[in-house]
Scaffold this active site. Sequence first.
Site, PDB file in Angstrom:
ATOM      1  CB  SER A   1      -0.990  -0.012   1.048  1.00 30.35           C
ATOM      2  OG  SER A   1      -1.484  -1.215   1.381  1.00 30.35           O
TER       3      SER A   1
HETATM    4  N1  SAH Z   1      -0.736  -5.133   3.943  1.00 28.91           N
HETATM    5  C1  SAH Z   1      -0.046  -5.296   2.564  1.00 28.91           C
HETATM    6  C2  SAH Z   1      -0.727  -4.861   1.441  1.00 28.91           C
HETATM    7  C3  SAH Z   1      -1.461  -5.951   0.727  1.00 28.91           C
HETATM    8  S1  SAH Z   1      -2.271  -5.929  -0.692  1.00 28.91           S
HETATM    9  C4  SAH Z   1       1.460  -4.585   2.785  1.00 28.91           C
HETATM   10  O1  SAH Z   1       1.698  -3.811   3.784  1.00 28.91           O
HETATM   11  O2  SAH Z   1       2.137  -4.863   1.780  1.00 28.91           O
HETATM   12  C5  SAH Z   1      -3.634  -6.877   0.052  1.00 28.91           C
HETATM   13  C6  SAH Z   1      -3.200  -8.169   0.136  1.00 28.91           C
HETATM   14  O3  SAH Z   1      -4.372  -8.911   0.471  1.00 28.91           O
HETATM   15  C7  SAH Z   1      -2.642  -9.060  -1.017  1.00 28.91           C
HETATM   16  O4  SAH Z   1      -1.603  -9.829  -0.672  1.00 28.91           O
HETATM   17  C8  SAH Z   1      -3.864 -10.196  -1.208  1.00 28.91           C
HETATM   18  O5  SAH Z   1      -3.112 -11.381  -1.554  1.00 28.91           O
HETATM   19  C9  SAH Z   1      -4.383 -10.395   0.354  1.00 28.91           C
HETATM   20  N2  SAH Z   1      -5.600 -11.033   0.283  1.00 28.91           N
HETATM   21  C10 SAH Z   1      -6.895 -10.880  -0.545  1.00 28.91           C
HETATM   22  N3  SAH Z   1      -7.899 -11.343  -0.115  1.00 28.91           N
HETATM   23  C11 SAH Z   1      -7.333 -11.975   1.270  1.00 28.91           C
HETATM   24  C12 SAH Z   1      -8.142 -13.016   2.129  1.00 28.91           C
HETATM   25  N4  SAH Z   1      -9.423 -13.353   2.016  1.00 28.91           N
HETATM   26  N5  SAH Z   1      -7.255 -13.407   3.065  1.00 28.91           N
HETATM   27  C13 SAH Z   1      -6.029 -13.012   3.227  1.00 28.91           C
HETATM   28  N6  SAH Z   1      -5.535 -12.263   2.319  1.00 28.91           N
HETATM   29  C14 SAH Z   1      -6.100 -11.603   1.290  1.00 28.91           C
END
Ligand code: SAH
Length: 224
Positions: A61
């Site tokens: 993000s």
């Molecule tokens: N917090 C992260 C941003 C990640 S982007 C950071 O600091 O880098 C969002 C993430 O959510 C992705 O890696 C995606 O695979 C995950 N995601 C999407 N749906 C999900 C679910 N149902 N359970 C767990 N993770 C999920």
Amino acid sequence: MRHKRWRADLIEQLRTKSNIKDEAVLSAMSNIPRHIFLDNAFENHAYQDRAFQIGDSQTISQPTTVALQTQMLEVKKGHKILEVGTGSGYQACVLAELGARVYSIERIKRLHERALETFETLGYHNITCCYGDGYKGWPHFAPFDSIIVTAAAREIPEELVKQLKVGGVMVIPVGPEGRQKMLYIVKVSQTESVVQEKGNFRFVPMLPGLTEKYKDGIEGRAKL
Ligand code: SAH
């Protein structure tokens, strides 16, 4: 050295341009080397206020978004926080820097494994992460003081609200692809929550299920 200077510039930008007021959040972010979370090719861009690809169509993000979501949680030392969407692990480290006990779930196996390595490399021992479906939450460690969701849901996942303490806060982007509202949800009693909208955002979608099957029920559940 240059990373430190770039990081200081980024924090100043969050303070002035993005109007982040919470000094504890800014200080936590100034302690974390964001370039470690990106591929080497992006090293020179790590301290720009932008989201970046981390593989598997996912992103780390934008720092402003991380700061805003974190600020809304009003983290206190020892808070038990659930994160849905570990991704690169950066957001989890910001929460850990603030003294929280972090539980983070990721549904893409490669990202989960990489984040686990990053937490070890950086020496964060107050983060427990698992390969799992965040729609189910993590009942074993519930209830949580707060929940942060870093992928966009179509609606508020009721199972997550269930796993929140009364008085706890959940911050989650909700809406259709490419256009979500950040929701700030306070669980005021076992049966009632108050929801406020906190602006427009764009997140990758929160998807159900896993990218690979568990070999056994506990695979990836590190440090339990
Ligand atoms: N917090 C992260 C941003 C990640 S982007 C950071 O600091 O880098 C969002 C993430 O959510 C992705 O890696 C995606 O695979 C995950 N995601 C999407 N749906 C999900 C679910 N149902 N359970 C767990 N993770 C999920």
